[in-house]
Design a protein around this motif. Structure first.
Motif, PDB file in Angstrom:
ATOM      1  N   HIS A 114       0.826  -1.218   0.000  1.00 53.74           N
ATOM      2  CA  HIS A 114       0.000   0.000   0.000  1.00 53.74           C
ATOM      3  C   HIS A 114       0.859   1.268   0.000  1.00 53.74           C
ATOM      4  CE1 HIS A 114      -3.342   2.660   0.968  1.00 53.74           C
ATOM      5  NE2 HIS A 114      -2.636   3.138   1.985  1.00 53.74           N
ATOM      6  N   THR A 115       1.839   1.344   0.918  1.00 47.48           N
ATOM      7  CA  THR A 115       2.634   2.578   1.047  1.00 47.48           C
ATOM      8  C   THR A 115       3.556   2.802  -0.146  1.00 47.48           C
ATOM      9  OG1 THR A 115       4.277   1.357   2.367  1.00 47.48           O
ATOM     10  CG2 THR A 115       2.567   2.552   3.556  1.00 47.48           C
ATOM     11  N   ILE A 116       4.107   1.715  -0.699  1.00 48.82           N
ATOM     12  CA  ILE A 116       5.013   1.879  -1.846  1.00 48.82           C
ATOM     13  C   ILE A 116       4.223   2.244  -3.098  1.00 48.82           C
ATOM     14  CG2 ILE A 116       6.646   0.666  -3.352  1.00 48.82           C
ATOM     15  CD1 ILE A 116       7.502  -0.891  -0.776  1.00 48.82           C
ATOM     16  N   ASN A 117       3.027   1.704  -3.261  1.00 48.48           N
ATOM     17  CA  ASN A 117       2.160   2.129  -4.359  1.00 48.48           C
ATOM     18  C   ASN A 117       1.856   3.618  -4.259  1.00 48.48           C
ATOM     19  OD1 ASN A 117       1.545   0.069  -6.260  1.00 48.48           O
ATOM     20  ND2 ASN A 117       0.262  -0.972  -4.775  1.00 48.48           N
ATOM     21  N   GLU A 118       1.554   4.064  -3.052  1.00 47.87           N
ATOM     22  CA  GLU A 118       1.266   5.487  -2.855  1.00 47.87           C
ATOM     23  C   GLU A 118       2.503   6.345  -3.126  1.00 47.87           C
ATOM     24  OE1 GLU A 118      -0.373   6.330   0.986  1.00 47.87           O
ATOM     25  OE2 GLU A 118      -2.411   6.130   0.220  1.00 47.87           O
ATOM     26  N   LYS A 119       3.651   5.866  -2.687  1.00 45.06           N
ATOM     27  CA  LYS A 119       4.899   6.618  -2.847  1.00 45.06           C
ATOM     28  C   LYS A 119       5.208   6.867  -4.313  1.00 45.06           C
ATOM     29  CE  LYS A 119       9.869   6.211  -1.807  1.00 45.06           C
ATOM     30  NZ  LYS A 119      10.908   5.360  -1.152  1.00 45.06           N
ATOM     31  N   TYR A 120       4.995   5.856  -5.168  1.00 42.98           N
ATOM     32  CA  TYR A 120       5.357   5.963  -6.587  1.00 42.98           C
ATOM     33  C   TYR A 120       4.150   6.159  -7.498  1.00 42.98           C
ATOM     34  CZ  TYR A 120       9.929   4.344  -5.005  1.00 42.98           C
ATOM     35  OH  TYR A 120      11.141   4.232  -4.360  1.00 42.98           O
ATOM     36  N   LYS A 121       2.992   6.480  -6.904  1.00 39.24           N
ATOM     37  CA  LYS A 121       1.765   6.725  -7.681  1.00 39.24           C
ATOM     38  C   LYS A 121       1.446   5.515  -8.584  1.00 39.24           C
ATOM     39  CE  LYS A 121       1.410  11.060  -6.243  1.00 39.24           C
ATOM     40  NZ  LYS A 121       2.552  11.083  -5.346  1.00 39.24           N
ATOM     41  N   MET A 122       1.475   4.338  -8.005  1.00 38.55           N
ATOM     42  CA  MET A 122       1.185   3.104  -8.740  1.00 38.55           C
ATOM     43  C   MET A 122      -0.008   2.395  -8.121  1.00 38.55           C
ATOM     44  SD  MET A 122       4.978   1.528  -9.493  1.00 38.55           S
ATOM     45  CE  MET A 122       6.110   2.305 -10.633  1.00 38.55           C
ATOM     46  N   SER A 123      -0.439   1.340  -8.786  1.00 39.90           N
ATOM     47  CA  SER A 123      -1.568   0.550  -8.271  1.00 39.90           C
ATOM     48  C   SER A 123      -1.306  -0.940  -8.477  1.00 39.90           C
ATOM     49  CB  SER A 123      -2.870   0.962  -8.966  1.00 39.90           C
ATOM     50  OG  SER A 123      -2.748   0.814 -10.376  1.00 39.90           O
ATOM     51  N   GLY A 163      16.532 -11.378   6.469  1.00 43.20           N
ATOM     52  CA  GLY A 163      16.834  -9.952   6.634  1.00 43.20           C
ATOM     53  C   GLY A 163      15.731  -9.190   7.328  1.00 43.20           C
ATOM     54  N   ASN A 164      14.694  -9.920   7.770  1.00 40.48           N
ATOM     55  CA  ASN A 164      13.604  -9.375   8.578  1.00 40.48           C
ATOM     56  C   ASN A 164      12.807  -8.273   7.850  1.00 40.48           C
ATOM     57  OD1 ASN A 164      13.958 -10.947  11.128  1.00 40.48           O
ATOM     58  ND2 ASN A 164      16.008 -10.084  10.941  1.00 40.48           N
ATOM     59  N   VAL A 165      12.282  -7.319   8.619  1.00 41.63           N
ATOM     60  CA  VAL A 165      11.363  -6.320   8.059  1.00 41.63           C
ATOM     61  C   VAL A 165      12.035  -5.497   6.967  1.00 41.63           C
ATOM     62  CG1 VAL A 165       9.889  -4.343   8.584  1.00 41.63           C
ATOM     63  CG2 VAL A 165      10.111  -6.204  10.232  1.00 41.63           C
ATOM     64  N   ARG A 166      13.309  -5.185   7.155  1.00 43.63           N
ATOM     65  CA  ARG A 166      14.020  -4.378   6.156  1.00 43.63           C
ATOM     66  C   ARG A 166      14.090  -5.104   4.816  1.00 43.63           C
ATOM     67  NH1 ARG A 166      19.049  -3.783   8.432  1.00 43.63           N
ATOM     68  NH2 ARG A 166      18.270  -2.096   9.739  1.00 43.63           N
ATOM     69  N   GLU A 167      14.380  -6.409   4.851  1.00 45.20           N
ATOM     70  CA  GLU A 167      14.442  -7.189   3.617  1.00 45.20           C
ATOM     71  C   GLU A 167      13.070  -7.262   2.963  1.00 45.20           C
ATOM     72  OE1 GLU A 167      15.623 -11.677   2.001  1.00 45.20           O
ATOM     73  OE2 GLU A 167      15.285 -11.325   4.135  1.00 45.20           O
ATOM     74  N   LEU A 168      12.034  -7.468   3.765  1.00 47.55           N
ATOM     75  CA  LEU A 168      10.673  -7.560   3.226  1.00 47.55           C
ATOM     76  C   LEU A 168      10.293  -6.267   2.499  1.00 47.55           C
ATOM     77  CD1 LEU A 168       7.632  -9.068   5.097  1.00 47.55           C
ATOM     78  CD2 LEU A 168       7.393  -6.941   3.852  1.00 47.55           C
ATOM     79  N   GLU A 169      10.553  -5.137   3.135  1.00 51.03           N
ATOM     80  CA  GLU A 169      10.233  -3.846   2.512  1.00 51.03           C
ATOM     81  C   GLU A 169      11.009  -3.648   1.216  1.00 51.03           C
ATOM     82  OE1 GLU A 169      10.191   0.937   3.592  1.00 51.03           O
ATOM     83  OE2 GLU A 169      11.161  -0.496   4.940  1.00 51.03           O
ATOM     84  N   ASN A 170      12.304  -3.979   1.226  1.00 47.67           N
ATOM     85  CA  ASN A 170      13.133  -3.803   0.032  1.00 47.67           C
ATOM     86  C   ASN A 170      12.659  -4.661  -1.121  1.00 47.67           C
ATOM     87  OD1 ASN A 170      14.698  -1.992   1.425  1.00 47.67           O
ATOM     88  ND2 ASN A 170      16.368  -3.413   1.844  1.00 47.67           N
ATOM     89  N   VAL A 171      12.293  -5.919  -0.824  1.00 45.27           N
ATOM     90  CA  VAL A 171      11.836  -6.837  -1.882  1.00 45.27           C
ATOM     91  C   VAL A 171      10.538  -6.341  -2.499  1.00 45.27           C
ATOM     92  CG1 VAL A 171      10.884  -9.144  -2.303  1.00 45.27           C
ATOM     93  CG2 VAL A 171      13.020  -8.889  -1.043  1.00 45.27           C
ATOM     94  N   ILE A 172       9.603  -5.913  -1.668  1.00 42.93           N
ATOM     95  CA  ILE A 172       8.319  -5.431  -2.201  1.00 42.93           C
ATOM     96  C   ILE A 172       8.519  -4.172  -3.036  1.00 42.93           C
ATOM     97  CG2 ILE A 172       6.078  -4.455  -1.556  1.00 42.93           C
ATOM     98  CD1 ILE A 172       5.994  -6.437   0.743  1.00 42.93           C
ATOM     99  N   GLU A 173       9.373  -3.265  -2.577  1.00 46.64           N
ATOM    100  CA  GLU A 173       9.640  -2.056  -3.364  1.00 46.64           C
ATOM    101  C   GLU A 173      10.279  -2.419  -4.705  1.00 46.64           C
ATOM    102  OE1 GLU A 173      11.397   2.432  -2.777  1.00 46.64           O
ATOM    103  OE2 GLU A 173      11.891   0.885  -1.293  1.00 46.64           O
ATOM    104  N   ARG A 174      11.194  -3.385  -4.671  1.00 46.68           N
ATOM    105  CA  ARG A 174      11.867  -3.798  -5.906  1.00 46.68           C
ATOM    106  C   ARG A 174      10.891  -4.378  -6.919  1.00 46.68           C
ATOM    107  NH1 ARG A 174      15.822  -8.553  -5.069  1.00 46.68           N
ATOM    108  NH2 ARG A 174      16.373  -7.188  -3.355  1.00 46.68           N
ATOM    109  N   VAL A 175      10.021  -5.295  -6.476  1.00 47.39           N
ATOM    110  CA  VAL A 175       9.126  -5.952  -7.439  1.00 47.39           C
ATOM    111  C   VAL A 175       8.056  -4.996  -7.948  1.00 47.39           C
ATOM    112  CG1 VAL A 175       9.541  -8.272  -6.545  1.00 47.39           C
ATOM    113  CG2 VAL A 175       7.650  -6.940  -5.613  1.00 47.39           C
TER     114      VAL A 175
END
Length: 469
Positions: free
Chosen positions: A338-347, A365-377
């Motif tokens: 949700h937050t990364i979609n909002e950040k980059y104006k995507m859906s 890599g815990n929460v940091r790895e999870l966030e990075n992977v979702i942002e990447r994909v």
């Protein structure tokens, strides 16, 4: 001669039919049937000719008998049968009348529908998961507003949040422990936001990123002209910048021993002196520290001062890794999508199988790895829906359960508006190709897939699938 030809043609039609065609007389005695299909009922071909369908029904072979129902009702009937071998069969029966309107024959057509029903169940399960995920989104949004971005469902994080809420009203030093990436800085910010110092500065210092030669000047500041290259106006140190607020020393285990001694003195006397200065400055701040190291072990090895350890270890909080609180993963996934979609104006959205992989992966890599992977994909996927193949290969291979791998490999090839026949054909091809790779004979394939050997041969021919190599 003509009767012989008709008999021969009828036998050949029944034998080569894709359906199981069975003909009985008016008493339910089986006269003709396709021998290739009876294996799904758990009996051999020579065990049914001349048998009564009523007897087979009593023995549980036909459950129920379509012919018995047709002969009783004298009208067409369509039913689902459950066989002793665990198969699901769709059967359709028709009565045949003589000139006087009497039933003289009953004809049925049946087809093994087990694979289709299994696919339907898989899709129903996916739909249920999507409903569950939507519920988790609502829970996530509620907790986000209440707890300053700490997203959780686990009892372990619940206990930490409660402890933070209690100690935030005091100035007791808090030591956050846990592996890299668990979100220790987020908990530190929450602690500050709940405290009476929330309107004052929150100064975060990563002790692992400041060179040892610059550490003292960064932490304590310096007076004008105190050393070569020093600013003419001097500089306020990070400790002074935290005045009336909170000083968060992340990775305090990296703090040089010399600096540990000076920090201890600041904590004891609540005073700090800049480099080159002659006057001490009174300081008032709340200290929060964090580390991914075993501080007690460092104390034993004399790599960390025991007296400083006692000063920072008033309230220790151990943050568990994600693999020990797996129930938190789904709402974290939803949050970052949700937050990364909002950040980059995507859906962008996650396919249900992609969601399964992300929630089942261990996340070293815990929460940091999870966030990075979702942002990447989200940024790299060309399509609006993120499928398993968009994930990094190490996550895709480890995170997906073996029984779902085949579905993940084939499902993306099926367009969203594909008809049911297309879906079934693509799935059948994938199942047959996989079985062909691992089985030496069509008999082994039949056993592996839970279908008859003639069906395997016919399907291989239908889809032009041949063994490679």
């Amino acid at each position: 001669m003509e009767n012989y030809l008709l008999e021969t043609e009828l036998d050949k039609i029944i034998e080569t039919s894709n359906n199981n065609i069975t003909i009985t007389d008016q008493d339910g005695i089986i006269l003709r049937s396709n021998p290739n299909h009876w294996s799904i009922y758990g009996i051999e071909p020579n065990q049914y000719i001349g048998k009564s369908v009523y007897q087979l029904q009593e023995e549980g072979v036909l459950s129920p008998s379509i012919h018995a129902m047709v002969l009783e009702n004298k009208e067409p009937v369509q039913i689902l049968q459950k066989t002793k071998t665990g198969r699901t069969v769709m059967a359709t029966g028709f009565p045949v009348f003589n000139q006087r309107g009497e039933v003289i024959r009953a004809i049925s057509y049946s087809q093994d529908q087990t694979e289709i029903f299994n696919l339907q169940e898989q899709y129903k399960d996916l739909e249920k998961k999507l409903v569950s995920y939507q519920t988790e989104v609502e829970e996530l949004r509620g907790k986000e507003s209440d707890y300053h971005g700490i997203l959780y469902r686990s009892s372990s994080i619940e206990q930490i949040v409660r402890t933070i809420y209690r100690v935030s009203k005091t100035d007791a030093s808090v030591l956050l422990l846990g592996p890299s990436g668990v979100g220790k800085s987020t908990f530190a910010r929450m602690l500050h936001a709940q405290s009476s110092r929330k309107d004052e500065p929150f100064i975060e210092v990563d002790c692992s990123t400041i060179p040892e030669t610059l550490f003292e000047s960064e932490m304590f500041g310096y007076e004008a002209g105190s050393f070569t290259g020093a600013s003419k106006q001097g500089k306020q140190g990070l400790i002074e910048q935290a005045e009336q607020g909170t000083l968060f020393l992340d990775e305090i285990g990296e703090l040089p021993l010399a600096m540990q001694a000076k920090l201890l003195r600041v904590l004891q006397e609540k005073k700090v002196m800049r480099i080159g200065g002659k006057k001490e400055h009174q300081v008032d701040f709340r200290l929060i520290t964090a580390t991914n190291k075993n501080i007690e072990e460092m104390v034993e090895k004399e790599a960390f001062r025991l007296d400083l350890f006692y000063r920072i270890n008033i309230i220790p909080l151990q943050i568990p890794p994600l693999k020990e609180r797996r129930e938190d993963i789904p709402i974290l996934v939803q949050h970052y999508v949700h937050t990364i979609n909002e950040k980059y104006k995507m859906s962008k959205k996650l396919h249900a199988l992609t969601y399964d992989i992300l929630t089942q992966y261990s996340w070293p890599g815990n929460v940091r790895e999870l966030e990075n992977v979702i942002e990447r994909v989200i940024l790299t996927a060309d399509e609006e829906t993120i499928h398993p193949e968009h994930l990094p290969i190490n996550i895709r291979n480890i995170g997906l359960p073996a029984e779902n791998q085949l579905v993940a490999e084939t499902e993306h090839d099926i367009v969203e508006d594909a008809d049911w026949k297309t879906v079934i054909e693509k799935t059948e091809k994938a199942l047959l190709s996989r079985a062909l790779e691992h089985c030496k004979t069509t008999y082994e394939m039949a056993k592996s897939l839970g279908i008859s050997q003639p069906t395997v041969v016919r399907k291989l021919k239908q889809y032009s699938i041949i063994r490679k190599g």
